[in-house]
Design a protein around this motif. Structure first.
Motif, short mmCIF file in Angstrom:
data_model
loop_
_atom_site.label_atom_id
_atom_site.label_comp_id
_atom_site.label_asym_id
_atom_site.label_seq_id
_atom_site.Cartn_x
_atom_site.Cartn_y
_atom_site.Cartn_z
N TRP A 53 -51.76 48.17 53.94
CA TRP A 53 -52.71 47.24 54.56
C TRP A 53 -54.11 47.45 54.00
CZ3 TRP A 53 -51.26 43.28 57.65
CH2 TRP A 53 -49.99 43.34 58.23
N SER A 54 -54.82 46.32 53.78
CA SER A 54 -56.20 46.35 53.29
C SER A 54 -57.09 45.53 54.21
CB SER A 54 -56.29 45.78 51.87
OG SER A 54 -55.50 46.52 50.97
N GLY B 64 -44.39 37.63 49.65
CA GLY B 64 -45.64 37.04 50.10
C GLY B 64 -46.52 38.04 50.82
N LEU B 65 -47.35 37.52 51.71
CA LEU B 65 -48.34 38.34 52.41
C LEU B 65 -48.13 38.29 53.91
CD1 LEU B 65 -50.06 36.63 49.93
CD2 LEU B 65 -51.63 38.47 50.54
N SER B 66 -48.55 39.35 54.56
CA SER B 66 -48.58 39.41 56.01
C SER B 66 -50.02 39.66 56.44
CB SER B 66 -47.67 40.53 56.51
OG SER B 66 -47.70 40.62 57.92
N SER B 67 -50.38 39.16 57.62
CA SER B 67 -51.74 39.33 58.15
C SER B 67 -51.68 40.02 59.51
CB SER B 67 -52.44 37.99 58.28
OG SER B 67 -52.60 37.36 57.03
N ARG B 68 -52.70 40.82 59.77
CA ARG B 68 -52.78 41.54 61.04
C ARG B 68 -54.21 41.43 61.58
NH1 ARG B 68 -50.90 47.72 61.04
NH2 ARG B 68 -52.85 48.01 59.89
N LEU B 69 -54.34 41.09 62.85
CA LEU B 69 -55.65 40.96 63.49
C LEU B 69 -55.73 41.95 64.65
CD1 LEU B 69 -58.34 39.39 63.64
CD2 LEU B 69 -57.21 37.82 65.24
N THR B 70 -56.71 42.84 64.60
CA THR B 70 -56.88 43.89 65.60
C THR B 70 -58.24 43.76 66.25
OG1 THR B 70 -55.50 45.38 64.26
CG2 THR B 70 -56.79 46.36 66.04
N ARG B 71 -58.28 43.95 67.57
CA ARG B 71 -59.54 43.89 68.32
C ARG B 71 -59.91 45.28 68.83
NH1 ARG B 71 -59.55 39.41 72.70
NH2 ARG B 71 -58.06 40.74 73.79
N PHE B 72 -61.22 45.58 68.76
CA PHE B 72 -61.74 46.87 69.20
C PHE B 72 -62.86 46.66 70.22
CE2 PHE B 72 -60.30 47.38 64.85
CZ PHE B 72 -59.59 48.57 64.87
N ASP B 73 -62.93 47.55 71.19
CA ASP B 73 -64.12 47.65 72.03
C ASP B 73 -65.17 48.47 71.27
OD1 ASP B 73 -63.03 46.26 74.23
OD2 ASP B 73 -61.99 48.08 74.88
N VAL B 74 -66.43 48.08 71.43
CA VAL B 74 -67.52 48.74 70.71
C VAL B 74 -68.41 49.46 71.72
CG1 VAL B 74 -69.48 48.43 69.16
CG2 VAL B 74 -67.46 46.96 68.93
N TYR C 191 -63.48 42.42 65.67
CA TYR C 191 -62.16 42.03 65.18
C TYR C 191 -62.05 42.38 63.71
CZ TYR C 191 -61.85 39.31 69.49
OH TYR C 191 -61.83 38.92 70.81
N LEU C 192 -60.90 42.92 63.34
CA LEU C 192 -60.61 43.30 61.96
C LEU C 192 -59.38 42.54 61.48
CD1 LEU C 192 -60.83 45.17 59.43
CD2 LEU C 192 -59.36 46.78 60.67
N LEU C 193 -59.54 41.81 60.38
CA LEU C 193 -58.42 41.12 59.73
C LEU C 193 -57.98 41.95 58.53
CD1 LEU C 193 -56.58 38.59 59.43
CD2 LEU C 193 -58.39 37.60 57.99
N GLU C 194 -56.67 42.21 58.46
CA GLU C 194 -56.11 42.95 57.34
C GLU C 194 -54.98 42.14 56.71
OE1 GLU C 194 -55.80 47.47 58.49
OE2 GLU C 194 -55.39 46.23 60.26
N ARG C 195 -54.65 42.47 55.46
CA ARG C 195 -53.52 41.83 54.79
C ARG C 195 -52.67 42.88 54.11
NH1 ARG C 195 -57.02 39.20 49.99
NH2 ARG C 195 -57.56 41.15 48.95
N ARG C 196 -51.39 42.50 53.93
CA ARG C 196 -50.45 43.37 53.22
C ARG C 196 -49.62 42.50 52.29
NH1 ARG C 196 -46.20 46.62 56.75
NH2 ARG C 196 -45.55 44.47 57.17
N PRO D 84 -59.39 57.90 55.65
CA PRO D 84 -59.67 56.73 56.49
C PRO D 84 -60.68 55.79 55.84
CG PRO D 84 -60.78 58.67 57.36
CD PRO D 84 -59.90 59.15 56.24
N ILE D 85 -60.72 54.57 56.36
CA ILE D 85 -61.67 53.56 55.88
C ILE D 85 -62.96 53.67 56.70
CG2 ILE D 85 -62.11 51.10 55.60
CD1 ILE D 85 -60.02 52.08 53.70
N PRO D 86 -64.12 53.87 56.08
CA PRO D 86 -65.36 54.00 56.84
C PRO D 86 -65.91 52.64 57.27
CG PRO D 86 -65.82 54.24 54.50
CD PRO D 86 -64.33 54.11 54.64
N LEU D 87 -66.27 52.53 58.54
CA LEU D 87 -66.99 51.36 59.04
C LEU D 87 -68.46 51.75 59.12
CD1 LEU D 87 -66.97 48.48 60.29
CD2 LEU D 87 -66.74 49.59 62.52
N LEU D 88 -69.30 51.07 58.35
CA LEU D 88 -70.71 51.41 58.23
C LEU D 88 -71.57 50.42 59.00
CD1 LEU D 88 -70.39 52.00 54.43
CD2 LEU D 88 -70.76 53.81 56.10
#
Length: 297
Positions: free
Chosen positions: A202-203, A227-237, A216-221, A179-183
């Motif tokens: 996805w990165s 070309g590229l695709s973009s994804r925007l995900t929202r999280f509760d903190v 909010y996290l923006l990712e690209r693939r 997994p990707i660590p969120l610090l």
């Protein structure tokens, strides 16, 4: 006439991508191309953006150690014109411009004090530091744990500050398939705040908070050669980490350019807006654009 099976397959795949559905929660507001003026030399390679509360000005960051101010004209909420001006070099505290190896500036956040935080990639130079609006460094932060094992082009693409001034960052890539660590940096100490599942292809490229404290996290693939695709995900903190992941945008491949920067803000009518900026990689065949979507609350 005999058809090339490979070309037929590519054409069919392209058609599938063109008409594949996208997430319906985000509503497209508009897209505008940016062009440099004589006052903004070295313009390009934009990797981060911070929009003003009223949506008429913005600060953008180049991945070659430059800051630029944008002045935006709007009609019925949509951007109609953008002026690029006032390029400022990112420098050490002594005013010396960073060397080429040290200036891979990728993420941008504004602290409650008005100071700006910039995150960097680069082998041996991945770090976070505080800078003034004129680009001059004022102080640094403790080294992020694990930075030495990050890939040369896979360090801190995104950084965000919450309402209390705590910083959050994450690497673009990690060794292996974990997994990707969120610090989080809180009171001078880094800690592992959450772990984001790795999605194939996805990165993560940008982070930001809204005025309700959601992340909010923006990712690209990249899908070669389409070309590229973009994804925007929202999280509760919450104190224990993240929850309630909600994908607000999943653009079809090729719909937008290389979206790398993200700013979440609210317009005069109270509408939540995501403004994203694309990186042209300093290539004439690519464009620098601002892309906006309205978001649900």
């Amino acid at each position: 006439m005999r058809r090339n099976p490979q070309r037929v397959l590519i054409a069919a795949f392209a058609a599938l991508l063109q008409f594949s559905p996208v997430a319906a929660q985000a509503v497209f507001r508009g897209e505008v191309h940016l062009e440099a003026t004589a006052e903004a030399s070295r313009f390009g390679g934009l990797s981060a953006i911070e929009m003003s509360e009223e949506g008429t000005t913005a600060l953008v960051l180049s991945d070659r150690g430059m800051l630029f101010d944008l002045s935006l004209t709007r009609a019925a909420g949509a951007i109609t014109d953008v002026t690029v001006c006032c390029g400022a070099r990112i420098t050490w505290d002594g005013g010396v411009h960073l060397s080429t190896a040290q200036r891979d500036s990728e993420g941008l956040a504004i602290l409650p004090s008005g100071e700006i935080v910039i995150s960097f990639e680069g082998q041996g130079f991945a770090r976070l530091a505080v800078h003034r609006r004129d680009g001059v460094q004022t102080r640094t932060f403790p080294e992020v744990p694990g930075v030495a094992v990050l890939p040369p082009n896979g360090a801190f693409e995104g950084v965000a500050a919450d309402a209390r001034g705590r910083l959050y960052t994450l690497p673009e890539a990690m060794p292996g398939q974990g997994p990707i660590p969120l610090l989080r940096l809180d009171r001078g100490r880094w800690s592992l705040f959450a772990q984001l599942p790795r999605s194939s292809g996805w990165s993560p490229v940008a982070l930001d908070f809204d005025d309700r404290g959601r992340l909010y996290l923006l990712e690209r693939r990249v899908v070669v050669p389409f070309g590229l695709s973009s994804r925007l995900t929202r999280f509760d903190v919450a104190p224990a980490g993240l929850s309630g992941a909600e994908v607000l945008l999943h653009s079809r491949t090729g719909r937008h350019g290389n979206l790398e920067g993200l700013s979440i803000w609210r317009d005069g009518q109270g509408q939540l807006v995501a403004t994203m900026v694309s990186d042209d990689n300093f290539l004439a065949m690519l464009n620098t654009t601002l892309v906006e979507y309205s978001l649900p609350d």
